[in-house]
Scaffold this active site. Structure first.
Site, PDB file in Angstrom:
ATOM      1  N   ARG A  34       0.834  -1.196   0.000  1.00 60.49           N
ATOM      2  CA  ARG A  34       0.000   0.000   0.000  1.00 60.49           C
ATOM      3  C   ARG A  34       0.870   1.249   0.000  1.00 60.49           C
ATOM      4  NH1 ARG A  34      -3.294  -2.186  -1.945  1.00 60.49           N
ATOM      5  NH2 ARG A  34      -5.359  -2.856  -1.270  1.00 60.49           N
ATOM      6  N   GLU A  91      -2.404   7.945  -6.043  1.00 63.90           N
ATOM      7  CA  GLU A  91      -2.549   7.208  -7.300  1.00 63.90           C
ATOM      8  C   GLU A  91      -3.749   7.727  -8.069  1.00 63.90           C
ATOM      9  OE1 GLU A  91      -2.659   2.998  -6.564  1.00 63.90           O
ATOM     10  OE2 GLU A  91      -0.654   2.948  -5.695  1.00 63.90           O
ATOM     11  N   HIS A  99       0.762  -0.136  -9.995  1.00 66.31           N
ATOM     12  CA  HIS A  99      -0.138  -0.937  -9.146  1.00 66.31           C
ATOM     13  C   HIS A  99      -0.580  -2.203  -9.891  1.00 66.31           C
ATOM     14  CE1 HIS A  99      -2.935  -0.441  -5.455  1.00 66.31           C
ATOM     15  NE2 HIS A  99      -2.716  -1.720  -5.691  1.00 66.31           N
TER      16      HIS A  99
END
Length: 528
Positions: A231, A260, A278
């Site tokens: 994370r 993000e 990601h």
């Protein structure tokens, strides 16, 4: 037919699962927040990945919503607090992408150790810089895992296969589990001092935010390398930039970022940083798996009440759900009775006890207790259900206790709920009879055998001759028909209870007339 909106890209097989199980599924990815708010109202379920932001504003517009399903492990894009407050179940799929994410962490470690992205770019540019890209072996190196749960344990297994030494910091990792995994459990400071590679596999919470702060990063072994596929927000990115630029750390591989999409960052300019957008869960196998899993979980919940992998509600398996359903209804009804009687006397609840006897003692108690709490609190506070009832009770300082007694007493199965207030203590008890029908068997320790009816009138009185006649006449003169009549008393001439099932609500003027009758102590209308 329940309706589900899929607002992010999911496998078409997920849509097929919903439809095959009798749930209407609308596939509408790419909606703007305003467009989503405009159409969400009629839906029972919302299936998302990471693009849709399930905000408080969206939840307020979703007046019929019962469940949010996140196809993936993280629920950072879901306001779980607001969902819980509104009684919406939030589910995820914590195991569907575990292997994929673990493999990505290993791949990032290899890419970092051998400078593969930079070497590839250089070679494609027509250069042959063999001497420029001097890497390091993973063999014999120490890997430090911050977090050793489902994904971390898979990374440990793969790293041990590469002949790495694995150490782990995880407050929830037992010594026994560490031995089973073949890892050494250590404290964070020791891990940072010893590890050649540090890989993060922890959730983002208030306790873990910036767990690798500036101070922690500079306590890492000089020349160590960092991998984060967990994370964004676990690492202080500005401090990481400084540690890399100053040469304290040899490199970092990042799949996640604090903000993000991450379209710009000082880290991007550093040659010893590997970045991916990601991609931890981005394999065909993982996306198919989590899509099918969340569709099945949501369908189970909407059709049978089964709860799997919920963030804010006790789990109920598909096998348990049919057996628990009548018990949950009994718990809710007993709670509602106790809550309505408490609300009528304007008392402040201090604690709630739920006791399970006989067959009930063998069941999964958490959903039953949640149903009982919802029943108690709804008459007092309004919109309370099984999802938010435990939170509401905790916020109001109400202590909740459960006890079990496996042997049967007078009944093969029994639930007893006791409400302790600032002025009195009252218990109600119930059982299940033929056909799994809930039945009340006691109030305040007084035996009262009664089925629950949509409309009832609860009266306490002194046990003296003539009361029943006057009471019945009062209802008859008002044109109110008595469907059922149940009586109980503590002892001859003592406290007595009269519980009446009616065809409809009691008008206020009739209730006032009942309260004026001699010997009446309390008269409370009930609705179930």
């Amino acid at each position: 037919m329940p309706r589900v909106l899929i607002s992010d890209k999911l496998s078409p097989a997920a849509v097929e699962i919903f439809r095959r199980r009798g749930i209407e599924a609308d596939f509408r990815p790419g909606l703007s927040p305003a467009e989503l708010r405009a159409i969400i109202a009629p839906y029972d379920g919302l299936a998302v990945r990471s693009a849709t932001k399930v905000t408080r504003e969206l939840l307020e517009a979703a007046r019929n919503l019962k469940v949010v399903g996140r196809a993936g492990i993280g629920v950072d894009n879901v306001d779980v607090t607001s969902a819980t407050a509104r009684g919406v179940v939030v589910m995820n799929t914590p195991y569907g992408n575990a292997i994929t994410t673990a493999e990505h962490a290993i791949a990032m470690m290899f890419a970092l150790a051998r400078q593969i992205p930079e070497a590839s770019a250089s070679t494609k540019a027509g250069k042959w810089e063999k001497n420029r890209f001097m890497g390091v072996e993973l063999f014999g190196k120490t890997l430090g895992l911050i977090g050793c749960g489902n994904i971390g344990s898979i990374v440990a297994d793969r790293a041990i296969g590469l002949k790495m030494k694995v150490i782990a910091y995880d407050p929830f990792l037992s010594e026994k589990r560490a031995r089973e995994l073949g890892v050494e459990k250590v404290e964070l400071d020791e891990l940072l001092a010893r590890a050649d590679f540090v890989s993060l596999h922890a959730p983002l919470t208030e306790q873990t935010r910036n767990i690798l702060s500036r101070e922690a990063l500079f306590r890492m072994k000089k020349g160590a390398r960092l991998i984060n596929c967990a994370r964004g927000g676990l690492v202080d990115e500005a401090a990481l930039h400084d540690a890399l630029r100053e040469g304290h750390l040899a490199g970092a591989a990042l799949d996640v970022f604090e903000t993000e999409p991450a379209t710009e960052s000082p880290l991007f300019a550093l040659e010893n940083v590997v970045c991916t957008p990601h991609l931890g869960a981005s394999t065909m196998e993982a996306q198919e798996k989590v899509a099918l899993q969340i569709a099945d979980q949501m369908a189970d919940f909407l059709l049978s009440g089964a709860v799997s992998n919920a963030i804010n509600m006790p789990s109920v398996t598909a096998e348990e759900a049919p057996r628990l359903k009548p018990y949950m209804e009994l718990a809710r009804l007993l709670g509602s009775l106790a809550g309505q009687l408490t609300a009528a006397q304007q008392a402040v609840i201090r604690s709630i006890r739920v006791e399970y006897e006989g067959h009930a003692a063998e069941l999964n108690h958490r959903p039953l207790t949640a149903a009982a709490l919802a029943g108690v609190l709804a008459p007092l506070l309004g919109a309370v259900n099984m999802v938010n009832a435990p939170v509401v009770a905790r916020e109001r300082g109400i202590e909740v206790a459960e006890t079990t007694l496996e042997r049967s007493g007078e009944y093969q199965t029994l639930l007893r709920l006791t409400v302790v207030t600032d002025r009195f203590e009252r218990s109600v008890a119930g059982t299940l009879v033929v056909g799994d029908r809930p039945r009340l068997v006691a109030i305040k320790g007084i035996a009262v055998e009664a089925d629950f009816a949509p409309h009832m009138l609860y009266v306490t009185n002194q046990d003296k001759p003539g009361f029943i006649g006057r009471f019945g006449m009062t209802l008859a003169e008002a044109g109110i028909n008595i469907a059922t009549l149940h009586l109980g008393r503590s002892e001859p001439g003592g406290d007595a209870i009269c519980l009446v099932g009616l065809d409809g609500p009691v008008p206020e003027e009739v209730l006032a007339a009942v309260r004026r009758l001699p010997l009446v102590v309390q008269a409370t209308p009930l609705a179930f």
